[in-house]
Design a protein around this motif. Structure first.
Motif, PDB file in Angstrom:
ATOM      1  N   ASP A  70      37.889  16.212  36.361  1.00 47.92           N
ATOM      2  CA  ASP A  70      38.323  14.969  37.001  1.00 47.92           C
ATOM      3  C   ASP A  70      39.848  14.908  36.892  1.00 47.92           C
ATOM      4  N   LEU A  71      40.538  15.011  38.023  1.00 50.89           N
ATOM      5  CA  LEU A  71      42.001  15.085  37.999  1.00 50.89           C
ATOM      6  C   LEU A  71      42.658  13.717  37.843  1.00 50.89           C
ATOM      7  N   ILE A  72      41.861  12.657  37.861  1.00 46.93           N
ATOM      8  CA  ILE A  72      42.409  11.320  37.622  1.00 46.93           C
ATOM      9  C   ILE A  72      42.374  10.992  36.132  1.00 46.93           C
ATOM     10  N   THR A  73      41.238  11.274  35.477  1.00 46.10           N
ATOM     11  CA  THR A  73      41.119  11.005  34.040  1.00 46.10           C
ATOM     12  C   THR A  73      41.487  12.214  33.192  1.00 46.10           C
ATOM     13  N   GLY A  74      41.422  13.408  33.798  1.00 41.68           N
ATOM     14  CA  GLY A  74      41.687  14.635  33.044  1.00 41.68           C
ATOM     15  C   GLY A  74      40.475  15.164  32.316  1.00 41.68           C
ATOM     16  N   GLU A  75      39.336  14.463  32.420  1.00 44.92           N
ATOM     17  CA  GLU A  75      38.135  14.851  31.693  1.00 44.92           C
ATOM     18  C   GLU A  75      37.374  15.966  32.420  1.00 44.92           C
ATOM     19  N   PRO A  76      37.004  17.052  31.677  1.00 44.24           N
ATOM     20  CA  PRO A  76      36.190  18.111  32.294  1.00 44.24           C
ATOM     21  C   PRO A  76      34.711  17.913  31.983  1.00 44.24           C
ATOM     22  N   ILE A  77      33.885  18.335  32.921  1.00 38.53           N
ATOM     23  CA  ILE A  77      32.436  18.340  32.724  1.00 38.53           C
ATOM     24  C   ILE A  77      31.942  19.741  33.051  1.00 38.53           C
ATOM     25  N   VAL A  78      31.148  20.321  32.153  1.00 38.54           N
ATOM     26  CA  VAL A  78      30.553  21.630  32.403  1.00 38.54           C
ATOM     27  C   VAL A  78      29.104  21.412  32.814  1.00 38.54           C
ATOM     28  N   CYS A  79      28.746  22.016  33.938  1.00 37.77           N
ATOM     29  CA  CYS A  79      27.365  21.853  34.413  1.00 37.77           C
ATOM     30  C   CYS A  79      26.880  23.173  34.988  1.00 37.77           C
ATOM     31  N   PRO A  80      25.568  23.351  35.132  1.00 43.48           N
ATOM     32  CA  PRO A  80      25.050  24.564  35.773  1.00 43.48           C
ATOM     33  C   PRO A  80      25.613  24.697  37.188  1.00 43.48           C
ATOM     34  N   LEU A  81      25.863  25.925  37.598  1.00 42.20           N
ATOM     35  CA  LEU A  81      26.407  26.177  38.928  1.00 42.20           C
ATOM     36  C   LEU A  81      25.502  25.592  40.006  1.00 42.20           C
ATOM     37  N   THR A  82      24.202  25.597  39.750  1.00 42.10           N
ATOM     38  CA  THR A  82      23.258  25.069  40.750  1.00 42.10           C
ATOM     39  C   THR A  82      23.374  23.553  40.919  1.00 42.10           C
ATOM     40  N   ASP A  83      23.966  22.892  39.930  1.00 41.22           N
ATOM     41  CA  ASP A  83      24.122  21.433  39.989  1.00 41.22           C
ATOM     42  C   ASP A  83      25.521  21.013  40.440  1.00 41.22           C
ATOM     43  N   MET A  84      26.342  21.979  40.833  1.00 37.93           N
ATOM     44  CA  MET A  84      27.756  21.698  41.134  1.00 37.93           C
ATOM     45  C   MET A  84      27.919  20.601  42.179  1.00 37.93           C
ATOM     46  N   VAL A  85      27.222  20.730  43.280  1.00 37.19           N
ATOM     47  CA  VAL A  85      27.404  19.776  44.379  1.00 37.19           C
ATOM     48  C   VAL A  85      27.040  18.372  43.935  1.00 37.19           C
ATOM     49  N   GLN A  86      25.900  18.223  43.255  1.00 33.22           N
ATOM     50  CA  GLN A  86      25.461  16.899  42.822  1.00 33.22           C
ATOM     51  C   GLN A  86      26.420  16.303  41.796  1.00 33.22           C
ATOM     52  N   GLN A  87      26.940  17.130  40.902  1.00 28.17           N
ATOM     53  CA  GLN A  87      27.861  16.621  39.887  1.00 28.17           C
ATOM     54  C   GLN A  87      29.193  16.204  40.503  1.00 28.17           C
ATOM     55  N   VAL A  88      29.659  16.954  41.518  1.00 22.93           N
ATOM     56  CA  VAL A  88      30.896  16.580  42.216  1.00 22.93           C
ATOM     57  C   VAL A  88      30.707  15.237  42.903  1.00 22.93           C
ATOM     58  N   LYS A  89      29.577  15.061  43.573  1.00 22.56           N
ATOM     59  CA  LYS A  89      29.303  13.779  44.230  1.00 22.56           C
ATOM     60  C   LYS A  89      29.280  12.642  43.212  1.00 22.56           C
ATOM     61  N   LYS A  90      28.680  12.892  42.065  1.00 21.05           N
ATOM     62  CA  LYS A  90      28.599  11.874  41.017  1.00 21.05           C
ATOM     63  C   LYS A  90      29.986  11.520  40.500  1.00 21.05           C
ATOM     64  N   SER A  91      30.819  12.528  40.302  1.00 25.32           N
ATOM     65  CA  SER A  91      32.180  12.294  39.801  1.00 25.32           C
ATOM     66  C   SER A  91      33.024  11.541  40.813  1.00 25.32           C
ATOM     67  N   LEU A  92      32.904  11.912  42.087  1.00 24.37           N
ATOM     68  CA  LEU A  92      33.660  11.213  43.137  1.00 24.37           C
ATOM     69  C   LEU A  92      33.203   9.761  43.249  1.00 24.37           C
ATOM     70  N   SER A  93      31.897   9.543  43.132  1.00 26.17           N
ATOM     71  CA  SER A  93      31.362   8.185  43.192  1.00 26.17           C
ATOM     72  C   SER A  93      31.874   7.346  42.029  1.00 26.17           C
ATOM     73  N   ALA A  94      31.962   7.950  40.849  1.00 21.70           N
ATOM     74  CA  ALA A  94      32.473   7.237  39.677  1.00 21.70           C
ATOM     75  C   ALA A  94      33.931   6.853  39.869  1.00 21.70           C
ATOM     76  N   GLN A  95      34.708   7.751  40.488  1.00 22.32           N
ATOM     77  CA  GLN A  95      36.120   7.440  40.761  1.00 22.32           C
ATOM     78  C   GLN A  95      36.239   6.279  41.735  1.00 22.32           C
ATOM     79  N   GLU A  96      35.410   6.289  42.774  1.00 19.20           N
ATOM     80  CA  GLU A  96      35.455   5.234  43.789  1.00 19.20           C
ATOM     81  C   GLU A  96      35.126   3.873  43.184  1.00 19.20           C
ATOM     82  N   SER A  97      34.171   3.861  42.246  1.00 17.05           N
ATOM     83  CA  SER A  97      33.739   2.588  41.659  1.00 17.05           C
ATOM     84  C   SER A  97      34.829   1.952  40.808  1.00 17.05           C
ATOM     85  N   LYS A  98      35.807   2.740  40.381  1.00 23.29           N
ATOM     86  CA  LYS A  98      36.883   2.227  39.529  1.00 23.29           C
ATOM     87  C   LYS A  98      38.085   1.735  40.332  1.00 23.29           C
ATOM     88  N   LEU A  99      38.076   1.993  41.652  1.00 24.50           N
ATOM     89  CA  LEU A  99      39.218   1.580  42.487  1.00 24.50           C
ATOM     90  C   LEU A  99      39.198   0.078  42.744  1.00 24.50           C
TER      91      LEU A  99
END
Length: 454
Positions: free
Chosen positions: A425-454
């Motif tokens: 997360d380039l806004i908070t600087g926090e990294p999350i490690v997830c299975p490669l197969t879950d990459m797309v879903q985790q990116v969507k989740k992270s982007l959604s979390a960023q949007e909710s804080k705006l």
């Protein structure tokens, strides 16, 4: 060889990516707003024949003519063509030419550049985008259309979140009827209207002076005119006062009736009372307006001036056809508008990229994997850039920060050996490690979390 010295061309603005991305978002809001009300897009050539552009009120000093830099022997480098200075006159020509193929009422929007050879100054460009909507009738056009136009503008500016605004409305027939009651001749009215149109910019004293010096009006008459135009009353009180003056002449009375009908329509379109008002000083300087006229201003930033304007024209196409094609429309000078809103802090510049995710390249032997990650994210509708140059991860992250990416995908030897990926997360600087197969879903989740804080 000597290098050409590069300097900005006065009056021809260009944006850097953050401003251009914001500009494109504003255009999208306007386009979607127009289409929400059933308007269809058209585009006309950037050039028209000179006689078309000057047929109804075009200022020849502000029209850029087209010519070639050189011509062959016996040829004239000058042409009969010129760049259009607005989109209304080309629309009249377009409708007159294609009227037998169009369906009326013809509802169109048009988003194109226009060119005006006026003095470049703050808020005035020589090249800029206009976003126009117009409705053209065949033989007649309901006054409800005059009321619909402000409702469209209300929805668009509300969505842009630029603060409170007021759509100021008037009717040219009221002005013309009132001027005639003061003994002003019909052939003087257009000139006086153009001067009145400067009232907000120049102020009362200068306008009175110009009226007396350029039109031979008595100072007392000019001041009486300004006093009438400066009436500040609530909408219903203004209509009551105007109705009490309807005996002035038939034209004045007709203008008052039309204005009252438009006000009723605006209310029926559910535009709040705080977002529109009758303003008798709204004149619109162009000759082709014949009835309703509009201007819109920001309540808390009046110095920006009108952010969109327009009105009704009953005989604009009369130079091109004998058939009556009345119309009403409005134009947003969006280049000037966005520039002013950025300058006044009402619109905030964002990232220098439209991509949300940067896939970093850690190992050139894994390039195909990075490209596959980018493809998976794009297929999921996530705008993604893959870093294709050779650079250390630190420099890649600096690049991501400078451009404004929200997420970085990082995968090196360790991640690939474990079949995982690091999502930073380039806004908070926090990294999350997830299975490669879950990459797309985790990116969507992270982007959604960023949007909710705006």
């Amino acid at each position: 060889m000597a290098k050409t010295k590069l300097t900005a061309i006065s009056g021809f603005p260009e944006f850097l990516p953050p401003e251009q991305i914001l500009f494109a978002k504003v255009l999208d809001i306007i386009r979607e707003g127009y289409e929400l009300y059933g308007f269809s897009p058209i585009e006309t050539p950037a050039v028209e024949r000179k006689e078309v552009l000057t047929s109804k009120g075009g200022n020849e000093k502000e029209i850029y003519a087209l010519s070639r830099l050189a011509a062959g022997e016996g040829e004239n480098p000058n042409t009969e063509l010129a760049l259009h200075f607005d989109l209304t006159v080309p629309l009249a020509r377009y409708v007159a030419m294609h009227k037998n193929k169009l369906t009326f009422p013809f509802r169109r929007y048009q988003i194109q550049k226009v060119w005006r050879g006026e003095r470049s100054q703050a808020g005035r460009s020589r090249e800029f985008y206009q976003c126009d909507i117009d409705v053209i009738g065949r033989g007649s056009l309901s006054l409800l259309t005059d009321a619909e136009i402000p409702s469209i503008i209300y929805q668009i500016f509300r969505r842009m979140k630029i603060g409170p605004f007021v759509i100021r409305i008037n009717n040219r027939k009221i002005l013309q009827g009132y001027f005639q009651s003061l003994g002003i001749q019909a052939d003087q009215i257009d000139g006086i209207t153009r001067i009145i149109d400067k009232l907000e910019k120049m102020g009362t004293e200068k306008v009175v002076s110009e009226l007396t010096n350029k039109t031979a009006l008595e100072k007392a008459t000019a001041q009486q005119m300004i006093d009438f135009l400066g009436n500040e009353l609530k909408t219903d009180d203004m209509l009551t006062q105007l109705n009490s003056m309807s005996q002035i002449n038939e034209q004045f009375s007709q203008g008052v009736k039309e204005l009252a009908s438009v006000v009723e329509g605006i209310r029926n379109f559910r535009v709040p009372e705080a977002s529109f008002k009758i303003d008798l000083s709204v004149a619109r300087g162009l000759d082709y307006y014949t009835g309703t006229v509009y201007e819109t201003v920001l309540v808390e930033h009046p110095g920006i001036g009108s952010i969109c304007s327009g009105g009704r024209y009953d005989d604009l196409a009369s130079f091109f056809t004998n058939e009556k094609l009345p119309g009403v429309g409005l134009s947003i000078g969006v280049t000037r508008l966005v520039s002013q809103l950025i300058e006044d802090g009402l619109l905030k510049k964002g990232a220098a990229t439209v991509a949300q995710v940067l896939v970093a390249s850690m190992d050139e032997n894994r390039t195909s994997d990075y490209l596959r990650m980018g493809t998976e994210l794009r297929n999921a509708g996530i705008p993604t850039e893959v870093y294709l140059e050779k650079a250390r991860i630190g420099n890649q992250l600096k690049y991501a920060d400078k451009k404004g990416f929200k997420i970085a995908i990082i995968a090196g030897e360790n991640e690939f050996s474990e079949n995982t990926v690091q999502i930073k997360d380039l806004i908070t600087g926090e990294p999350i490690v997830c299975p490669l197969t879950d990459m797309v879903q985790q990116v969507k989740k992270s982007l959604s979390a960023q949007e909710s804080k705006l």
